[in-house]
Design a protein around this motif. Structure first.
Motif, PDB file in Angstrom:
ATOM      1  N   ALA A 113      88.788  65.312  65.832  1.00 11.20           N
ATOM      2  CA  ALA A 113      89.419  66.073  66.912  1.00 11.20           C
ATOM      3  C   ALA A 113      90.885  66.378  66.632  1.00 11.20           C
ATOM      4  O   ALA A 113      91.470  67.233  67.295  1.00 11.20           O
ATOM      5  CB  ALA A 113      89.289  65.323  68.234  1.00 11.20           C
ATOM      6  N   GLY A 114      91.503  65.688  65.672  1.00 14.69           N
ATOM      7  CA  GLY A 114      92.915  65.887  65.398  1.00 14.69           C
ATOM      8  C   GLY A 114      93.176  67.157  64.608  1.00 14.69           C
ATOM      9  O   GLY A 114      92.257  67.910  64.258  1.00 14.69           O
TER      10      GLY A 114
ATOM     11  N   LEU B 198      73.065  70.262  56.267  1.00 16.87           N
ATOM     12  CA  LEU B 198      73.246  70.445  57.709  1.00 16.87           C
ATOM     13  C   LEU B 198      74.498  69.732  58.193  1.00 16.87           C
ATOM     14  O   LEU B 198      75.266  70.266  58.999  1.00 16.87           O
ATOM     15  CB  LEU B 198      72.014  69.919  58.458  1.00 16.87           C
ATOM     16  N   LEU B 199      74.724  68.529  57.705  1.00 16.09           N
ATOM     17  CA  LEU B 199      75.855  67.729  58.152  1.00 16.09           C
ATOM     18  C   LEU B 199      77.172  68.459  57.901  1.00 16.09           C
ATOM     19  O   LEU B 199      78.006  68.600  58.799  1.00 16.09           O
ATOM     20  CB  LEU B 199      75.826  66.388  57.431  1.00 16.09           C
ATOM     21  N   ALA B 200      77.360  68.949  56.674  1.00 15.17           N
ATOM     22  CA  ALA B 200      78.601  69.649  56.345  1.00 15.17           C
ATOM     23  C   ALA B 200      78.723  70.955  57.132  1.00 15.17           C
ATOM     24  O   ALA B 200      79.809  71.297  57.627  1.00 15.17           O
ATOM     25  CB  ALA B 200      78.661  69.926  54.848  1.00 15.17           C
ATOM     26  N   GLU B 201      77.623  71.667  57.269  1.00 16.49           N
ATOM     27  CA  GLU B 201      77.664  72.936  57.998  1.00 16.49           C
ATOM     28  C   GLU B 201      78.109  72.728  59.440  1.00 16.49           C
ATOM     29  O   GLU B 201      78.971  73.449  59.960  1.00 16.49           O
ATOM     30  CB  GLU B 201      76.277  73.598  57.959  1.00 16.49           C
TER      31      GLU B 201
ATOM     32  N   GLY C   9      85.217  72.573  63.070  1.00 15.99           N
ATOM     33  CA  GLY C   9      86.599  72.724  62.667  1.00 15.99           C
ATOM     34  C   GLY C   9      87.078  71.814  61.562  1.00 15.99           C
ATOM     35  O   GLY C   9      88.266  71.834  61.219  1.00 15.99           O
ATOM     36  N   ALA C  10      86.190  71.033  60.985  1.00  8.01           N
ATOM     37  CA  ALA C  10      86.591  70.096  59.934  1.00  8.01           C
ATOM     38  C   ALA C  10      86.497  70.745  58.560  1.00  8.01           C
ATOM     39  O   ALA C  10      85.660  71.620  58.314  1.00  8.01           O
ATOM     40  CB  ALA C  10      85.725  68.841  59.977  1.00  8.01           C
TER      41      ALA C  10
END
Length: 255
Positions: free
Chosen positions: A127-128, A144-147, A153-154
């Motif tokens: 969230a930062g 899927l995880l990275a997508e 926003g990461a």
């Protein structure tokens, strides 16, 4: 559950551990490992990433082999365990990290990418401003995880620590094992595990495709159905507990 007779396809040590749990539940199993784990040689890139773990807001470890290799590398390059927030897809992977002094968060209601993405602590970690996430895994694997993390926003990087090979077996080993031991269910723990199962089945795949196939996630279930598997059971995780729950809920086939 005594009617189940399962083929286990994980690496030998993992299949042995799973077989012990199944035996306690009076489930017969036969192991034919379809994945060989080969650690990737430590390159300058791997060394650089390991030495800079503290720049990530979250480090996600997606498998037990990745966890074992990661803790060995950390011992080499860190005098004290690094301090980013650690996450794993399942409890078994978390246990390896925790046994080596790392504080790990993981979902308790499902050991797959979807459950991890809903974990409040992971949402908090990214969230930062300018969140950077590292995913430790084998070659290929969970996209899927990275997508989804990028959608949130990461910035996501991979650190690939091992590759998975297919052990060498004589032709027809797989269908002959199934027939000789009267197996009535197949278990795979990853997409690549299924691909190796499909490849090794060869011409016998249309017959094997009728057997219930237990998989760890919707992604692997989709892969199996696309290849023609007729009864695919998504266990929502690769743990022994997830498999046992699925076995209880699914009727033993009658052929």
């Amino acid at each position: 559950m005594t009617g189940w007779r399962l083929l286990l396809t994980r690496p030998a040590d993992e299949s042995a551990a799973l077989a012990r749990v199944l035996a306690e539940a009076r489930v017969f199993s036969s192991s034919l490992p379809l994945l060989d784990i080969e650690p990737i040689a430590v390159s300058a890139t791997i060394r650089e990433v390991i030495c800079s773990l503290d720049r990530y807001c979250a480090v996600i470890v997606v498998s037990k082999p990745a966890a074992r290799i990661a803790v060995d590398l950390i011992k080499q390059f860190w005098s004290q365990p690094p301090v980013p927030r650690w996450f794993s897809v399942g409890a078994a992977t978390a246990q390896i990290l925790e046994a080596n002094g790392l504080e790990v968060s993981f979902p308790v209601d499902g050991d797959d990418s979807e459950a991890l993405l809903e974990l409040p602590r992971l949402r908090e970690a990214i969230a930062g401003p300018d969140p950077q996430v590292l995913i430790m895994r084998g070659e290929g694997g969970r996209e899927l995880l990275a997508e989804r993390l990028r959608e949130l926003g990461a910035s996501v990087e991979y650190l690939e620590l091992y590759r998975r090979g297919l052990p060498q077996y004589p032709p027809a080993t797989l269908p002959e094992r199934i027939e000789a031991e009267h197996l009535n269910g197949l278990v795979v723990s990853s997409g690549q595990g299924f691909e190796h199962l499909h490849r090794l089945a060869g011409d016998a795949w249309p017959v094997m495709a009728r057997l219930p196939l237990f998989v760890p996630s919707p992604r692997v279930a989709e892969l199996a159905r696309a290849a023609g598997a007729q009864t695919v059971v998504d266990c929502r995780g690769a743990s022994a507990a997830a498999l046992l729950t699925a076995l209880r809920e699914h009727p033993v086939p009658v052929f």
